[in-house]
Design an enzyme around this catalytic site. Structure first.
Site, mmCIF file in Angstrom:
data_model
loop_
_atom_site.group_PDB
_atom_site.id
_atom_site.type_symbol
_atom_site.label_atom_id
_atom_site.label_comp_id
_atom_site.label_asym_id
_atom_site.label_seq_id
_atom_site.Cartn_x
_atom_site.Cartn_y
_atom_site.Cartn_z
ATOM 1 N N HIS A 94 1.033 -1.002 0.016
ATOM 2 C CA HIS A 94 0.116 -0.040 -0.023
ATOM 3 C C HIS A 94 0.853 1.060 0.095
ATOM 4 O O HIS A 94 2.024 1.264 0.416
ATOM 5 C CB HIS A 94 -0.959 -0.087 1.293
ATOM 6 C CG HIS A 94 -1.832 -1.086 1.212
ATOM 7 N ND1 HIS A 94 -2.607 -1.474 0.370
ATOM 8 C CD2 HIS A 94 -2.179 -2.022 2.281
ATOM 9 C CE1 HIS A 94 -3.501 -2.534 0.643
ATOM 10 N NE2 HIS A 94 -3.263 -2.637 2.135
ATOM 11 N N GLY A 180 -10.582 -4.943 2.724
ATOM 12 C CA GLY A 180 -11.507 -4.472 1.296
ATOM 13 C C GLY A 180 -10.555 -4.641 0.190
ATOM 14 O O GLY A 180 -10.032 -5.756 -0.148
ATOM 15 N N CYS A 198 0.696 -10.932 -3.346
ATOM 16 C CA CYS A 198 -0.203 -11.895 -3.626
ATOM 17 C C CYS A 198 0.216 -13.185 -3.892
ATOM 18 O O CYS A 198 -0.669 -14.080 -4.023
ATOM 19 C CB CYS A 198 -1.524 -11.599 -4.419
ATOM 20 S SG CYS A 198 -2.201 -9.872 -3.979
#
Length: 247
Positions: A94, A180, A198
């Site tokens: 992020h 989210g 991921c």
């Protein structure tokens, strides 16, 4: 098992439900503060003390580890702060230029179906990208939203190159969601190099700006709201959103 692409993605609330609070946070939000807020808000939703909410933020550069994260996928552990997120999934990045939408919904008022909820989040992202004529696609073997890159060389197996443009990582506690999605608008894409995003090694990451689109965060936020209402129902904007638009 039914593929996610075949799951009905409507997650409209029960008739008479209040609109979802829609809040856009200015500036950069520290990740521990976001975790604390989500935990408190989710508990308040469960107890009936607060309504559902979508909270849009940006974070300073950091990595988060989901419950399936493998330590070997953290390539540069000292590059940015690393936080244990408690959500599903693996490592993700992020940072500024990436819109993170924390989704705090009561699925008891909607559908108690985790796979359908993930499919609905993917549909929300796909609908958002469509506002910019970007074709986002889901993949059955990996969560998130992807774009095919015909401008890139094909993979060794002959399949088209594709990059991830949006990530999904959620947690449910007594059917109230938190954590989210994250959509790349214009983050520094080299910052993803400190992890295997991921856990997927064969594909890269991209952003709306990387795809050649002159899109800003405010543009994305408008598209996010419209697409959210298509899938999840009406929202009610908080004053923070008005301040963000006019500031």
């Amino acid at each position: 098992m039914t593929q996610r692409s075949q799951i009905a993605t409507s997650f409209l609330p029960l008739p008479g439900s209040a609109p979802v609070e829609w809040r856009i946070e200015p500036g950069l939000t520290a990740y521990p503060d976001a975790l604390a807020f989500m935990e408190a808000r989710a508990e308040a939703i469960r107890s009936g003390g607060a309504g559902e909410m979508v909270w849009l933020v940006e974070h300073p550069p950091l990595y988060t580890a989901g419950t399936s994260a493998r330590i070997e996928d953290l390539i540069e552990p000292d590059r940015f702060p690393v936080f244990s997120a408690g959500r599903g999934g693996e490592y993700t990045y992020h940072g500024p230029g990436q819109r993170v939408a924390y989704v705090m919904l009561d699925l008891k008022r909607r559908r108690e179906d985790v796979r359908a909820f993930v499919a609905a989040l993917e549909q929300w992202i796909i609908g958002t990208l469509a506002a910019f004529n970007v074709r986002g696609e889901r993949r059955e073997d990996r969560v998130g939203v992807w774009v095919v890159r015909p401008d890139r060389p094909r993979l060794p197996d002959g399949s088209p190159a594709e990059d991830k443009i949006a990530a999904i990582g959620i947690r449910l506690r007594r059917w109230v969601s938190f954590h989210g999605i994250a959509i790349n608008v214009e983050p520094e894409l080299t910052h993803f190099g400190g992890i295997v995003p991921c856990g997927v090694q064969d594909h890269g990451v991209t952003s709306l700006v990387d795809l050649g689109l002159p899109v800003g965060m405010a543009d994305l936020d408008l598209a996010l709201k419209s697409a959210f209402e298509d899938v999840f129902g009406p929202v009610a904007a908080l004053p923070a959103e008005v301040a963000r638009k006019t500031g």
